[in-house]
Design a protein around this motif. Structure first.
Motif, PDB file in Angstrom:
ATOM      1  N   LEU A 193      -2.261   8.271  15.199  1.00 10.19           N
ATOM      2  CA  LEU A 193      -3.713   8.445  15.168  1.00 10.19           C
ATOM      3  C   LEU A 193      -4.273   8.325  13.761  1.00 10.19           C
ATOM      4  CD1 LEU A 193      -4.045  11.438  17.680  1.00 10.19           C
ATOM      5  CD2 LEU A 193      -4.393   9.002  18.127  1.00 10.19           C
ATOM      6  N   ARG A 194      -3.396   8.124  12.806  1.00 11.52           N
ATOM      7  CA  ARG A 194      -3.831   8.011  11.424  1.00 11.52           C
ATOM      8  C   ARG A 194      -4.095   6.546  11.053  1.00 11.52           C
ATOM      9  NH1 ARG A 194       0.213  12.163   8.144  1.00 11.52           N
ATOM     10  NH2 ARG A 194      -0.374  14.069   9.303  1.00 11.52           N
ATOM     11  N   GLU A 195      -5.060   6.403  10.179  1.00  7.97           N
ATOM     12  CA  GLU A 195      -5.431   5.070   9.722  1.00  7.97           C
ATOM     13  C   GLU A 195      -5.642   5.083   8.216  1.00  7.97           C
ATOM     14  OE1 GLU A 195      -8.958   1.695  10.339  1.00  7.97           O
ATOM     15  OE2 GLU A 195      -8.915   3.500  11.574  1.00  7.97           O
ATOM     16  N   LYS A 196      -5.030   4.118   7.531  1.00  7.73           N
ATOM     17  CA  LYS A 196      -5.168   3.994   6.088  1.00  7.73           C
ATOM     18  C   LYS A 196      -5.787   2.645   5.770  1.00  7.73           C
ATOM     19  CE  LYS A 196      -2.523   3.915   1.777  1.00  7.73           C
ATOM     20  NZ  LYS A 196      -1.171   3.957   1.154  1.00  7.73           N
ATOM     21  N   ILE A 197      -6.839   2.663   4.945  1.00  6.67           N
ATOM     22  CA  ILE A 197      -7.546   1.427   4.600  1.00  6.67           C
ATOM     23  C   ILE A 197      -7.369   1.147   3.101  1.00  6.67           C
ATOM     24  CG2 ILE A 197      -9.776   0.253   4.494  1.00  6.67           C
ATOM     25  CD1 ILE A 197     -10.656   1.878   6.885  1.00  6.67           C
ATOM     26  N   THR A 198      -6.917  -0.062   2.813  1.00  5.80           N
ATOM     27  CA  THR A 198      -6.767  -0.507   1.424  1.00  5.80           C
ATOM     28  C   THR A 198      -7.580  -1.780   1.252  1.00  5.80           C
ATOM     29  OG1 THR A 198      -4.505   0.353   1.397  1.00  5.80           O
ATOM     30  CG2 THR A 198      -5.116  -1.132  -0.378  1.00  5.80           C
ATOM     31  N   SER A 199      -8.340  -1.860   0.169  1.00  2.00           N
ATOM     32  CA  SER A 199      -9.160  -3.054  -0.067  1.00  2.00           C
ATOM     33  C   SER A 199      -9.136  -3.398  -1.544  1.00  2.00           C
ATOM     34  CB  SER A 199     -10.597  -2.834   0.413  1.00  2.00           C
ATOM     35  OG  SER A 199     -11.189  -1.746  -0.288  1.00  2.00           O
ATOM     36  N   GLY A 200      -9.531  -4.615  -1.844  1.00  2.00           N
ATOM     37  CA  GLY A 200      -9.561  -5.054  -3.234  1.00  2.00           C
ATOM     38  C   GLY A 200     -10.133  -6.447  -3.354  1.00  2.00           C
ATOM     39  N   ALA A 201     -10.256  -6.914  -4.598  1.00  2.00           N
ATOM     40  CA  ALA A 201     -10.846  -8.234  -4.853  1.00  2.00           C
ATOM     41  C   ALA A 201      -9.829  -9.346  -4.677  1.00  2.00           C
ATOM     42  CB  ALA A 201     -11.440  -8.267  -6.263  1.00  2.00           C
ATOM     43  N   GLU A 202      -8.578  -9.090  -5.036  1.00  2.00           N
ATOM     44  CA  GLU A 202      -7.580 -10.154  -4.977  1.00  2.00           C
ATOM     45  C   GLU A 202      -6.176  -9.567  -4.901  1.00  2.00           C
ATOM     46  OE1 GLU A 202      -8.170 -13.871  -7.379  1.00  2.00           O
ATOM     47  OE2 GLU A 202      -6.292 -13.224  -8.309  1.00  2.00           O
ATOM     48  N   ILE A 203      -5.301 -10.219  -4.132  1.00  2.00           N
ATOM     49  CA  ILE A 203      -3.921  -9.765  -4.002  1.00  2.00           C
ATOM     50  C   ILE A 203      -3.019 -10.954  -3.717  1.00  2.00           C
ATOM     51  CG2 ILE A 203      -4.116  -9.304  -1.516  1.00  2.00           C
ATOM     52  CD1 ILE A 203      -2.214  -6.970  -1.871  1.00  2.00           C
ATOM     53  N   ASP A 204      -1.846 -10.958  -4.327  1.00  2.00           N
ATOM     54  CA  ASP A 204      -0.832 -11.966  -4.016  1.00  2.00           C
ATOM     55  C   ASP A 204       0.029 -11.463  -2.870  1.00  2.00           C
ATOM     56  OD1 ASP A 204      -1.590 -13.746  -6.026  1.00  2.00           O
ATOM     57  OD2 ASP A 204      -0.393 -12.714  -7.534  1.00  2.00           O
ATOM     58  N   THR A 205       0.271 -12.338  -1.909  1.00  2.00           N
ATOM     59  CA  THR A 205       1.036 -11.926  -0.731  1.00  2.00           C
ATOM     60  C   THR A 205       1.934 -13.071  -0.256  1.00  2.00           C
ATOM     61  OG1 THR A 205       0.860 -11.045   1.535  1.00  2.00           O
ATOM     62  CG2 THR A 205      -0.788 -12.648   0.861  1.00  2.00           C
ATOM     63  N   VAL A 206       2.951 -12.715   0.492  1.00  2.00           N
ATOM     64  CA  VAL A 206       3.866 -13.697   1.068  1.00  2.00           C
ATOM     65  C   VAL A 206       3.626 -13.767   2.572  1.00  2.00           C
ATOM     66  CG1 VAL A 206       6.271 -14.316   1.484  1.00  2.00           C
ATOM     67  CG2 VAL A 206       5.611 -13.347  -0.725  1.00  2.00           C
ATOM     68  N   ILE A 207       3.227 -14.922   3.046  1.00  2.00           N
ATOM     69  CA  ILE A 207       2.973 -15.153   4.465  1.00  2.00           C
ATOM     70  C   ILE A 207       3.798 -16.360   4.887  1.00  2.00           C
ATOM     71  CG2 ILE A 207       1.225 -15.560   6.245  1.00  2.00           C
ATOM     72  CD1 ILE A 207      -0.862 -14.535   4.226  1.00  2.00           C
ATOM     73  N   GLN A 208       4.561 -16.248   5.948  1.00  2.00           N
ATOM     74  CA  GLN A 208       5.493 -17.299   6.373  1.00  2.00           C
ATOM     75  C   GLN A 208       4.772 -18.485   7.019  1.00  2.00           C
ATOM     76  OE1 GLN A 208       8.968 -17.172   5.932  1.00  2.00           O
ATOM     77  NE2 GLN A 208       8.535 -15.388   4.674  1.00  2.00           N
ATOM     78  N   MET A 209       3.912 -19.131   6.221  1.00  2.00           N
ATOM     79  CA  MET A 209       3.250 -20.351   6.676  1.00  2.00           C
ATOM     80  C   MET A 209       2.945 -21.211   5.460  1.00  2.00           C
ATOM     81  SD  MET A 209      -0.600 -19.080   7.692  1.00  2.00           S
ATOM     82  CE  MET A 209      -1.730 -18.428   6.450  1.00  2.00           C
ATOM     83  N   GLU A 210       2.778 -22.517   5.707  1.00  2.00           N
ATOM     84  CA  GLU A 210       2.488 -23.485   4.658  1.00  2.00           C
ATOM     85  C   GLU A 210       1.337 -24.378   5.112  1.00  2.00           C
ATOM     86  OE1 GLU A 210       6.378 -24.930   2.557  1.00  2.00           O
ATOM     87  OE2 GLU A 210       6.848 -24.689   4.673  1.00  2.00           O
ATOM     88  N   PRO A 211       0.711 -25.106   4.175  1.00  2.00           N
ATOM     89  CA  PRO A 211      -0.377 -26.013   4.571  1.00  2.00           C
ATOM     90  C   PRO A 211       0.003 -27.000   5.663  1.00  2.00           C
ATOM     91  CG  PRO A 211      -0.376 -25.740   2.197  1.00  2.00           C
ATOM     92  CD  PRO A 211       0.828 -25.010   2.708  1.00  2.00           C
ATOM     93  N   MET A 212       1.262 -27.481   5.649  1.00  2.00           N
ATOM     94  CA  MET A 212       1.684 -28.444   6.667  1.00  2.00           C
ATOM     95  C   MET A 212       1.709 -27.836   8.064  1.00  2.00           C
ATOM     96  SD  MET A 212       5.799 -28.579   5.903  1.00  2.00           S
ATOM     97  CE  MET A 212       6.110 -29.628   7.292  1.00  2.00           C
ATOM     98  N   ASP A 213       1.731 -26.495   8.162  1.00  2.00           N
ATOM     99  CA  ASP A 213       1.700 -25.838   9.464  1.00  2.00           C
ATOM    100  C   ASP A 213       0.282 -25.739  10.018  1.00  2.00           C
ATOM    101  OD1 ASP A 213       4.459 -25.332   9.256  1.00  2.00           O
ATOM    102  OD2 ASP A 213       4.109 -23.475   8.163  1.00  2.00           O
ATOM    103  N   LEU A 214      -0.708 -25.984   9.168  1.00  2.00           N
ATOM    104  CA  LEU A 214      -2.097 -25.751   9.560  1.00  2.00           C
ATOM    105  C   LEU A 214      -2.845 -27.033   9.899  1.00  2.00           C
ATOM    106  CD1 LEU A 214      -2.946 -23.163   6.743  1.00  2.00           C
ATOM    107  CD2 LEU A 214      -2.179 -22.674   9.073  1.00  2.00           C
ATOM    108  N   VAL A 215      -2.486 -28.127   9.257  1.00  2.00           N
ATOM    109  CA  VAL A 215      -3.187 -29.397   9.447  1.00  2.00           C
ATOM    110  C   VAL A 215      -2.228 -30.421  10.042  1.00  2.00           C
ATOM    111  CG1 VAL A 215      -4.386 -31.290   8.310  1.00  2.00           C
ATOM    112  CG2 VAL A 215      -4.752 -28.948   7.532  1.00  2.00           C
TER     113      VAL A 215
END
Length: 376
Positions: free
Chosen positions: A233-255
């Motif tokens: 039932l708990r919720e934590k919110i984090t926000s900011g202007a910019e963050i580096d992240t690793v997401i398992q996708m590449e441009p070739m997967d999108l177009v």
């Protein structure tokens, strides 16, 4: 003892002078046909596209090395079954017309034995076609498509995508409202993570941009982000202007661009198909067809060689005109059937491996019938 064993397992031991003669004739005529027909094709292509090249100010170096150097192997490999058939019909008919085939068979050589140098030649051509189609031509196709997009036509280049949703990892779903491939930037981004079918994390960002200079893959920069982490039932919110992240996708997967499957080498194509299937993507049929077609089309050399030898090895009045016509018709219908079967696989849910092998199955039956009717 050692020399005898070496002779037994050395394949060159079984290639006699008559085999070398026929292999030389076959391979030589094959490359002669390729050179002749591709030269004519280049002349027609230059005549058709000269105005476009002039209008778009395409550099001569780019026309020669980026376009035509990659144009030639692509179309030579595409129409290789046609060249194989023409080569077999042409030189075998000449041998039959000069009574050379009759002389070979009159010595006690069986038609099966006569086929040996033809099959060896077909194997050489098949291996060459597979290597070119699986490893060399895809790299050249990337360069050719880039040239055509810049100086000829933009049909090969798709630079944007809308409403893209894909599974980037187990239980992780990414969504991008709009993606611009020129700037490698997505707008309206969200990333949902599920555990046991329950949402445990929800990330949103106004934009995400792929890091093209990173040493490793899958690096994205998210701007104006917000992360909601849910735990019971708990919720934590984090926000900011910019963050580096690793997401398992590449441009070739999108177009997805037209003909994109032709730009992958076979190992890359196999990895891409496996990755997309794991993600639950349904847009992999054309890639599976391309992968299996490269293997299946290599076997066309054997099938069309057997048909060609069986049709043209008899000495007949009137020369080779009739059988050259039959050979051309069979070759064109084979290439047409490849295209039709691939379309069926994409639009009619035909299994890709079956669609790729349908032409070989049908023409294999024709080859067996021709072989049974051949002279002995």
């Amino acid at each position: 003892m050692g020399n005898q064993r070496f002779k037994k397992w050395n394949p060159l031991t079984y290639i006699q002078r008559i085999d070398r003669y026929l292999i030389y004739k076959f391979i030589g005529t094959y490359f002669y046909a390729i050179t002749l027909i591709i030269s004519v094709s280049i002349v027609f292509d230059i005549n058709e596209n000269l105005a476009k090249f002039t209008t778009t100010h395409a550099p001569l170096r780019a026309i020669v090395f980026d376009y035509y150097v990659n144009f030639v192997p692509y179309f030579a490999n595409l129409f290789s079954p046609l060249f194989v058939f023409i080569a077999v019909i042409f030189f075998t008919s000449k041998l039959a017309g000069n009574s050379e085939i009759i002389a070979m068979l009159s010595t006690g050589m069986s038609f099966k034995r006569l086929l040996r140098p033809y099959i060896i030649s077909a194997a050489i051509i098949a291996l060459l076609n597979f290597y070119l189609g699986a490893y060399v031509i895809p790299k050249g196709t990337v360069v050719r498509h880039d040239f055509e997009s810049k100086y000829k036509s933009s049909k090969y280049k798709n630079t944007s995508a809308n409403n893209v949703q894909l599974q980037v990892d187990q239980g992780v779903i990414a969504y991008i409202a709009q993606y611009d491939d020129v700037y490698k930037t997505g707008y309206g981004f969200s990333l949902d993570k599920f555990e046991n079918k329950k949402l445990v994390s929800h990330m949103t960002a106004s934009t995400v941009q792929y890091d093209t200079i990173s040493d490793s893959r899958y690096h994205w920069k998210a701007r104006n982000y917000k992360i909601r982490t849910l735990k019971g039932l708990r919720e934590k919110i984090t926000s900011g202007a910019e963050i580096d992240t690793v997401i398992q996708m590449e441009p070739m997967d999108l177009v997805f661009s037209k003909g994109q499957q032709e730009t992958f080498t076979s190992p890359d194509l196999k990895r891409y198909i496996s990755k997309q299937i794991d993600r639950g993507s349904g847009n992999v049929v054309q890639y599976e067809v391309e992968y299996h077609k490269r293997i299946a089309s290599s076997f066309a050399s054997f099938i069309l060689t057997i048909i060609g030898v069986s049709l043209s090895s008899r000495k007949r009045k009137g020369g080779m005109g009739l059988y050259l016509g039959i050979g051309l018709a069979l070759s064109f219908t084979y290439i047409l059937l490849q295209t039709v079967s691939a379309t069926f696989a994409i639009n009619a849910n035909t299994p890709p491996i079956l669609a790729a092998w349908i032409p070989n199955i049908l023409y294999g039956i024709i080859a067996y019938f021709c072989y049974r009717q051949a002279p002995n």
